[in-house]
Write a protein that holds these residues in place. Structure first.
Motif, PDB file in Angstrom:
ATOM      1  N   GLU A  40      30.431  25.814  58.745  1.00  9.48           N
ATOM      2  CA  GLU A  40      30.865  27.115  59.045  1.00  9.48           C
ATOM      3  C   GLU A  40      32.491  27.339  58.759  1.00  9.48           C
ATOM      4  N   ARG A  45      34.495  25.872  50.103  1.00  5.80           N
ATOM      5  CA  ARG A  45      33.252  26.635  49.481  1.00  5.80           C
ATOM      6  C   ARG A  45      33.045  25.827  47.975  1.00  5.80           C
ATOM      7  N   LEU A  87      25.317  30.149  49.245  1.00  5.77           N
ATOM      8  CA  LEU A  87      25.368  31.296  48.700  1.00  5.77           C
ATOM      9  C   LEU A  87      24.953  31.480  47.235  1.00  5.77           C
TER      10      LEU A  87
ATOM     11  N   ALA B 201      27.733  38.896  52.418  1.00 10.91           N
ATOM     12  CA  ALA B 201      27.791  37.673  51.323  1.00 10.91           C
ATOM     13  C   ALA B 201      28.705  36.403  51.621  1.00 10.91           C
ATOM     14  N   PHE B 202      29.562  36.936  52.671  1.00  7.51           N
ATOM     15  CA  PHE B 202      30.358  35.590  52.978  1.00  7.51           C
ATOM     16  C   PHE B 202      29.725  34.860  54.092  1.00  7.51           C
ATOM     17  N   HIS B 203      30.044  33.708  54.557  1.00  6.11           N
ATOM     18  CA  HIS B 203      29.602  32.994  55.584  1.00  6.11           C
ATOM     19  C   HIS B 203      30.006  33.601  57.045  1.00  6.11           C
ATOM     20  N   LYS B 204      30.996  34.686  56.864  1.00  3.35           N
ATOM     21  CA  LYS B 204      31.532  35.153  58.285  1.00  3.35           C
ATOM     22  C   LYS B 204      31.423  36.748  58.075  1.00  3.35           C
ATOM     23  N   THR B 239      24.219  36.113  56.839  1.00  2.00           N
ATOM     24  CA  THR B 239      25.161  35.779  56.182  1.00  2.00           C
ATOM     25  C   THR B 239      24.813  35.047  54.909  1.00  2.00           C
ATOM     26  N   ASN B 240      25.532  34.865  54.001  1.00  2.00           N
ATOM     27  CA  ASN B 240      25.461  34.170  52.682  1.00  2.00           C
ATOM     28  C   ASN B 240      24.326  34.753  52.006  1.00  2.00           C
ATOM     29  N   VAL B 241      24.295  36.221  52.079  1.00  2.00           N
ATOM     30  CA  VAL B 241      23.235  36.817  51.056  1.00  2.00           C
ATOM     31  C   VAL B 241      24.188  37.724  50.371  1.00  2.00           C
ATOM     32  N   MET B 296      39.414  31.013  55.226  1.00  2.00           N
ATOM     33  CA  MET B 296      38.941  29.855  54.995  1.00  2.00           C
ATOM     34  C   MET B 296      40.149  28.848  55.762  1.00  2.00           C
TER      35      MET B 296
END
Ligand SMILES: Cc1cc2nc3c(=O)[nH]c(=O)nc-3n(C[C@H](O)[C@H](O)[C@H](O)COP(=O)(O)OP(=O)(O)OC[C@H]3O[C@@H](n4cnc5c(N)ncnc54)[C@H](O)[C@@H]3O)c2cc1C
Ligand code: SF4
Ligand code: FES
Lengths: 291, 492
Positions: A40, A45, A87, B201-204, B239-241, B296
């Protein structure tokens, strides 16, 4: 978190993993890709194409080459380990109808994303001629899977260690020169290969679809890092693509952009080799499964 | 520059001299405006820590005493969500800081964030009577700084309370995106006992507040607190959706059984200048540059795997907050020289005044009345060609429009160009959902309750307003939440 279910080493540098991602397995269509993060917090990515999916088991299959630090780390994961997040599916699905005869050209691990596309084209009633190529025999992947679908399969290697000694563009030109000429060509592989495939088909007027893999950050159209020039217009690969008319793509500019971070990547790659002490060929050809 | 400690000791002296006596309006006008303590520019230009350090207690008290407690409270009408400003300021005067924070939170869920990023000089502080009396908007009550003080006090002393949640109703609401509009909507809907899932959409989670606005202006720990508070209330965060791709809007209602949805997907489509050379290596959208740096974590060279371009001379095109953030970030990442290239003059720049002051103090160079015409280089950037402009007639935005002077082109040598011209609407969700009505700029069309053209689907924030502000996005989230709660209460 997504659990890795199985891992198989296809060659020195090429790995296939099957990973749990139920929503993506259900939603994905040929031509689409995902973005993988190993952890995470600090990970990159990584955009990877989807080679296959099993909606019932809720898994997707990714095939990748260890080109940089992150892909090396991914290759070092074992079945039962997890990745931080995936994703997808991202990008537009391939436009699939009955075109007639389609030549599907896959170079190196480009065969992986080509496979579901060829499969769908075949299912839609097309006659599919596949050209599978690589630098050398070791790097030919998924030949059997392609043979199982295609009406005709031509294998080439640059060094002649397997199949015909040729670049993929040679049989492609021959097919375009024959009559009747193919109705469509789909070329997926390294940028330089796609560029020359587009050049090979151009004089024959055979429409050529290429699938681009650029630098990406979000994969949702928010950053523009993936932009390419197509027919003089700027397009975002992650949302407008990944497939474009190969005759319109400015490949030279795209290849230049791919090298934007070359120095930093080389440094990271070097650091990672020291960390992982990668013993590359050791596990080749062994399937590992999580219980 | 005075330190936080010395500024606070001066304020202690002021309070001592007042000796608790009742103040006349004239006395209040005579009290010294309290300066915001800051990191020294030479230091902060090379670190990522927050620039503004926040008032000490005595400073907050003096600043709060300056408020005239106007009956008409013009400040409140300048605030998009109508924070009860005189009320919370009075509570600071009384020394009940936690109560001040609670008072703000009756209408503004995120005071620690708004106190830091709202453009107060065009909102609550613009009509402030005190500023008017002293003939300078800079002398208005520093409402934003007081808001931040109260919110920080509450958080740092562990006095924040999780809002109570009514008994479960069994109804399900999907929230798309996790920016300020979505956070507010999620909290307000959850309070009524509905099951809430936030898809990001993002991981956070956090939206622009985590990927765009830099740490030195808005510490990420503060945003995380707010997300954690949602989780404590029982909001599920997925997340990640990417809604539209991972699952469609129809799929949310069908297969996944949601009863209502809120779209807070933000603007998220970077504008480019449309000049030749924009695809050269070394040209970035501000979104890409800032996402690499913030989300990032590319600034943390020893840990982050995401690379960032090593720049020496940077040209940032634009004059808004996004441009200031990009320029100041580039400086902190090691650039030797950073320019803001803007077509108009300082007076027309849309950035918050404080950000412009900070950027200047840190050594950012402002090239006004310069319109970029071409990025120069072969493969890689080696310059930006600009054309001199003069200010002409006011345009649609009321600002005087720049008129280029033909023949005045000249190259500015540089290795990096950051395009910070703002954002348009990301078309992804619309493309996946043809029945969702949008205007010609791609913004989702909503009615006065925030409802879209689709039943039980609401929207708010930048995806409705175009690039706007955190506070406006929050206001929209709350409006939609009220409508969703009414809808779900009716349909039982
Ligand atoms: C660099 C920068 C600096 C700024 N500075 C300020 C400032 O100082 N003060 C101020 O008031 N405002 C500022 N703004 C503007 C402010 O940040 C925005 O107006 C505000 O964040 C908008 O909130 P939102 O909730 O509409 O969406 P956003 O904050 O944009 O969040 C939207 C989220 O939705 C996610 N998303 C999008 N599509 C999907 C999908 N299909 N499925 C799932 N998730 C999705 C995105 O990944 C994103 O996380 C700034 C903006 C930028 C870019
Ligand atoms: S307008 Fe200014 S002086 Fe009057 S109540 Fe509001 S903050 Fe206080
Ligand atoms: S990867 Fe960011 S817009 Fe395509």
């Amino acid at each position: 978190m997504n659990r890795i279910v199985s891992k198989y080493q296809l060659s020195d540098e090429v790995f296939r993993i099957e990973v749990e991602a139920p929503m993506i397995a259900k939603a994905r269509k040929p031509g689409q890709f995902v973005i993988v993060m190993l952890e995470e917090e600090f990970s990159e990515r990584i955009p990877l194409t989807i080679a296959d999916a099993d909606p019932d088991r809720g898994t997707i299959t990714l095939i990748f080459q260890t080109v940089g630090a992150s892909t090396h780390r991914l290759a070092a994961r074992k079945p039962g380990d997890s990745v931080g997040g995936i994703l997808g599916p991202l990008g537009n699905p391939t436009h699939i109808v009955n075109f007639g005869t389609v030549v599907c050209v896959g170079g190196g691990i480009g065969v992986a994303p080509l496979h579901p596309i060829a499969q769908a084209l075949k299912k839609a009633g097309n006659r599919v001629i596949a050209i599978v190529g690589a630098r050398t025999k070791e790097l030919i992947v998924m030949e059997a899977e392609i043979r199982a679908i295609a009406d005709e399969t031509i294998v080439v290697t640059d060094d002649g260690t397997y199949g015909r000694k040729a670049l993929v563009t040679e049989p492609l030109k021959e097919l375009c020169g024959a009559s009747p000429k193919p109705d469509l060509a789909v070329a997926i592989g390294p940028p330089i290969m796609m560029k020359f495939c587009a050049e090979a088909t151009r004089p024959f007027g055979v429409h050529t679809v290429v699938s681009l893999n650029t630098i990406m950050v979000d994969g949702t159209g928010m950053c523009g890092g993936c932009r390419v020039s197509v027919g003089g217009e700027t397009k975002f690969v992650c949302v407008d693509g990944p497939e474009f008319d190969g005759h319109l793509v400015d490949f030279d500019a795209m290849m230049f952009r791919l090298k934007s971070y070359k120095n930093q990547e080389d440094e990271a790659h070097h650091r990672c080799h020291l960390d992982l002490e990668i013993d590359k060929a050791k596990d080749t050809g062994r399937l590992q499964r999580a219980d | 520059m005075k330190t936080k400690e010395s500024l606070n000791s001066e304020a202690v002296e002021v309070l001592k001299n007042l000796d608790g006596k009742a103040l006349t309006p004239r006395d209040r006008l005579g009290l010294p405006c309290q300066e915001m303590p800051e990191q020294v520019p030479a230091d902060r230009a090379h670190n990522f820590s927050e620039v503004a350090l926040g008032y000490g207690e005595a400073q907050a008290r003096v600043e709060a005493l300056r408020c005239l407690q106007c009956k008409t409270a013009p400040c409140v009408s300048g605030c998009p969500v109508r924070v009860p400003i005189p009320e919370f300021i009075k509570l600071i005067v009384d020394g009940d800081y936690a109560a001040a924070a609670r008072s703000i939170k009756t209408v503004n869920m995120l005071p620690a964030i708004c106190g830091r990023v709202c453009p107060q000089e065009t909102q609550c502080q613009a009509p402030c009577t005190l500023g008017k009396s002293l003939h300078s908007i800079d002398k208005a009550v520093s409402i934003g700084r007081l808001e931040r003080f109260a919110a920080d006090f509450e958080r740092e002393n562990g006095l924040s309370t999780t809002p109570t949640v009514k008994p479960e109703t069994g109804k399900k609401v999907a929230i798309i995106g996790s920016g300020p509009a979505s956070i507010t909507c999620a909290a307000d809907v959850r309070r009524e006992g509905h099951e809430v899932t936030m898809f990001e959409a993002f991981h956070k989670p956090g939206g622009v507040m985590v990927y765009g606005i830099p740490e030195f202006r808005l510490p990420k720990a503060i945003v995380k607190r707010e997300i954690d508070a949602l989780a404590q209330m029982g909001v599920l965060i997925d997340t990640n959706v990417l809604v539209g791709r991972t699952v469609t809007l129809a799929g949310l209602f069908g297969e996944l059984g949601f009863n209502a949805a809120f779209i807070g997907s933000g603007a998220g489509l970077p504008k480019f200048a449309g000049i030749p050379g924009e695809n050269l290596v070394g040209v970035f959208s501000a979104n890409e540059y800032l996402t690499r740096a913030n989300l990032m974590k590319a600034w943390d060279h020893d840990h982050a795997e995401t690379p960032i371009y090593p720049s020496k001379i940077v040209m940032v095109i634009g004059g808004g907050n996004v441009a200031m953030d990009s320029a100041r970030m580039a400086l902190r990442l090691g650039a030797q020289e950073v320019h803001i290239v803007y077509r108009r003059t300082g007076a027309e720049m849309p950035a918050r005044a404080e950000e412009v002051e900070h950027a200047k103090a840190e050594g950012i160079i402002f090239d006004f009345l310069q319109a970029p015409t071409r990025v120069l280089g072969t493969g890689t950037v080696n310059g930006l060609e600009v054309q001199r402009c003069e200010l002409g007639e006011p345009d649609g935005s009321g600002r005087r429009s720049p008129v280029p002077v033909p023949g005045s082109e000249r190259p500015l040598p540089c290795d990096t160009v950051i395009v910070a011209l703002g954002n348009e609407s990301n078309p992804l969700l619309k493309q996946a959902t043809p029945e969702l009505a949008v205007d010609k700029r791609g913004r989702i069309i909503v009615d006065e309750n925030g409802m879209t053209s689709m039943p039980a689907v609401y929207a708010g924030g930048d995806i409705v307003l175009g690039s706007a502000t955190v506070i406006l996005a929050m206001g929209e989230g709350r409006r939609a939440a009220n409508a969703i709660n009414a809808l779900l209460a009716g349909a039982s």
